[in-house]
Design a protein around this motif. Structure first.
Motif, PDB file in Angstrom:
ATOM      1  N   VAL A 162      -6.765   6.958 -33.488  1.00 14.75           N
ATOM      2  CA  VAL A 162      -7.274   6.527 -32.303  1.00 14.75           C
ATOM      3  C   VAL A 162      -7.768   7.480 -31.036  1.00 14.75           C
ATOM      4  N   TRP A 178       0.012   1.395 -25.339  1.00 15.61           N
ATOM      5  CA  TRP A 178      -0.821   0.712 -26.475  1.00 15.61           C
ATOM      6  C   TRP A 178      -1.148  -0.487 -26.090  1.00 15.61           C
ATOM      7  N   SER A 180      -2.339  -1.826 -23.409  1.00 18.67           N
ATOM      8  CA  SER A 180      -3.625  -1.480 -22.389  1.00 18.67           C
ATOM      9  C   SER A 180      -4.823  -1.277 -23.142  1.00 18.67           C
ATOM     10  N   ARG A 181      -4.839  -0.774 -24.437  1.00 19.00           N
ATOM     11  CA  ARG A 181      -5.936  -0.404 -25.353  1.00 19.00           C
ATOM     12  C   ARG A 181      -6.302  -1.522 -26.478  1.00 19.00           C
ATOM     13  N   HIS A 183      -7.679  -4.990 -27.583  1.00 16.22           N
ATOM     14  CA  HIS A 183      -8.452  -5.938 -27.046  1.00 16.22           C
ATOM     15  C   HIS A 183      -7.787  -7.161 -26.370  1.00 16.22           C
ATOM     16  N   PHE A 209      -8.701  -1.871 -31.458  1.00 16.58           N
ATOM     17  CA  PHE A 209      -7.909  -1.111 -30.449  1.00 16.58           C
ATOM     18  C   PHE A 209      -8.979  -0.081 -29.958  1.00 16.58           C
ATOM     19  N   LEU A 210      -8.969   0.063 -28.630  1.00 18.14           N
ATOM     20  CA  LEU A 210      -9.973   0.956 -28.001  1.00 18.14           C
ATOM     21  C   LEU A 210      -9.677   2.135 -27.976  1.00 18.14           C
ATOM     22  N   HIS A 211     -10.565   2.998 -28.957  1.00 16.28           N
ATOM     23  CA  HIS A 211     -10.470   4.323 -29.118  1.00 16.28           C
ATOM     24  C   HIS A 211     -10.710   5.262 -27.870  1.00 16.28           C
ATOM     25  N   LYS A 212     -10.219   6.344 -27.976  1.00 17.88           N
ATOM     26  CA  LYS A 212     -10.517   7.434 -26.927  1.00 17.88           C
ATOM     27  C   LYS A 212     -12.106   7.350 -26.371  1.00 17.88           C
ATOM     28  N   TYR A 216     -14.138   0.049 -30.021  1.00 16.95           N
ATOM     29  CA  TYR A 216     -13.294  -0.314 -30.605  1.00 16.95           C
ATOM     30  C   TYR A 216     -13.118  -0.213 -32.165  1.00 16.95           C
TER      31      TYR A 216
END
Length: 481
Positions: A162, A178, A180-181, A183, A209-212, A216
């Motif tokens: 992630v 977690w 906050s990331r 969807h 999940f929104l990767h750095k 997603y």
């Protein structure tokens, strides 16, 4: 006598050594361990009882104790070829400031050492399994209100999966990070499942999940509850795996299935409709010729009806063609041609109202290497789409370039624009907001461009128009002024 019985019953080695390092006393366990009788041990030097190797390792401690220093240490001792680990304590016997000897206390800790070794080995194996596993392993605790849980440990797989360090997810702050990331749509579903999770004790769910890196990734999470003897939730353990590629393949498989269904439908429709369509087109053509030679006062009305019928027949034929094009395999055949000439031919033949102007870039000619048939189809679709987006008139700007080995065509209009929520769907088959149309035009453009190894993108803003940009790797870069 009672003291002697007490000493012999203790599960420790007890002895006394004088200042000459000779045994004066040894209890029953001591004698049994070394396989001798007290009468034999008494008066023997330590070296004679425990052997040269053990004596050399214990000698510094014996000498220190006979100097009056308290000693406590562990050492390895071999008896009859078998290794034993011993914990020894030497207590100096001091009288009037002079060391008379020392008391010896010993415990056989071989089993303990063996257990420690097994535990250390098991710990190392577990750490290897966790850290080498591509899945992200985590352990956690429930939040006080059981609304969720938080991590107390996350494996190192967190970073490659992630893009964040595992420490970012530890603790209640980590739980908030977690959340906050994830969807928003998937987080709401996740929260709804939480109450049932504590009751069932197991959960398997999938979420984005929104990767750095800003994209997603699809994560599959499986979690289990660990309870205490009273049945209360004590810990939570689970793992994550990245299923982004699996999701992509599932979507591709679904898309392929849909394409196959479209292909079968297109083949059936094409077979069943093409012949009557051709007959209708021929009949309309002949009827128009007959009406043209007629002097009747209804001639103009008949001619108008036939013209409208002719347009509808061509529209039906286009639907069949679009279905067949989209569902069939597209093969590119690149050759060298003049792109500017092709664009001008399109502009000269495309149907457009008088209040729409098509504006080209300043080049007179532009030699490129691509498939002219596919490119013409793409440009016709994009220009037509731009014209339809300007019901009140406007301008269509077509800009072409062939630089750095890449062919680029941009079609920009001053029309109504596309809503942001619709941009992601414009290249999806059968997606359209038009009153008339099947939503295949832009999907076909995408297929024709990708068949040439290129891509098509768009930028749009409601009320400010839309720009479609086609980029294709050119096999040859030839620009002629």
């Amino acid at each position: 006598m009672l003291l002697s019985l007490l000493i012999d019953s203790l599960p420790v080695f007890i002895g006394y050594i004088d200042s000459d390092q000779k045994y004066v006393l040894a209890n029953k366990l001591y004698k049994e361990f070394f396989g001798t009788q007290f009468s034999i041990v008494k008066g023997l030097h330590v070296r004679q009882v425990i052997g040269n190797e053990a004596y050399e390792s214990t000698r510094p401690h014996i000498e220190a104790a006979l100097r009056g220093e308290h000693q406590s240490y562990e050492y390895e001792l071999k008896i009859l070829g078998k290794a034993h680990w011993m914990k020894a304590v030497y207590v100096p016997d001091i009288e009037h400031g002079k060391v008379k000897g020392m008391f010896v206390l010993g415990i056989d800790i071989t089993d303990q050492r063996c257990l420690e070794h097994k535990l250390r080995s098991a710990k190392e194996q577990l750490e290897y399994v966790i850290e080498s596993n591509p899945a992200l392993i985590w352990v956690g605790k429930p939040l006080p209100d059981l609304s969720d849980s938080y991590s107390t440990f996350q494996s190192k797989s967190t970073l490659p999966m992630v893009g964040f360090e595992s420490k970012e997810f530890v603790g209640e702050k980590g739980s908030a990070f977690w959340a906050s990331r994830v969807h928003p749509e998937d987080l709401a579903k996740y929260r709804e499942e939480t109450a049932g999770f504590w009751a069932k004790g197991h959960r398997a769910t999938e979420y984005r999940f929104l990767h750095k890196d800003g994209n997603y990734r699809w994560i599959r999470e499986e979690t289990a509850v660990i309870r205490d003897s009273a049945g209360n939730v004590q810990d939570v353990i689970g793992y994550w795996i990245d299923i982004t590629e699996r999701k992509r393949m599932e979507e591709e498989l679904l898309r392929s299935s849909r394409l196959a269904a479209i292909g079968e439908t297109a083949a059936m429709v094409g077979h069943d409709l093409r012949n009557p369509l051709q007959a209708m087109m021929s009949a309309v053509y002949l009827a128009k010729k007959m009406v043209e030679s007629c002097q009747s006062e209804t001639r103009d009305e008949c001619f108008s009806l036939l013209t409208g019928l002719d347009e509808q027949v061509h529209y039906m034929d286009k639907i069949v063609s679009d279905l067949q094009t989209y569902s069939s395999t597209v093969t590119a055949d690149p050759i060298e041609f003049d792109l500017i000439k092709l664009v001008k031919d399109v502009a000269a033949n495309v149907k457009k109202p008088a209040k729409v102007d098509i504006v080209f870039d300043s080049k007179d000619t532009l030699q490129v290497m691509a498939d002219p048939v596919l490119m013409k189809r793409v440009i016709v679709n994009l220009v037509t789409n731009s014209i339809q987006a300007m019901p009140d008139g406007g301008k269509v700007y077509v800009t072409c370039s062939n630089e750095a080995g890449k062919l680029s065509v941009a079609v920009k209009d001053t029309g109504v624009g596309i809503a942001q929520e619709d941009i992601a769907h414009v290249f999806t088959p059968f997606f359209t907001k038009k009153a008339k149309g099947q939503g295949l035009g832009l999907a076909i453009c995408k297929r024709l461009v990708e068949a040439q190894g290129g891509k098509i993108t768009l930028e749009s803003k409601l009320g400010h128009g839309t720009t479609f940009t086609v980029t294709i790797p050119s096999l040859k870069s030839l620009e002629v002024s």
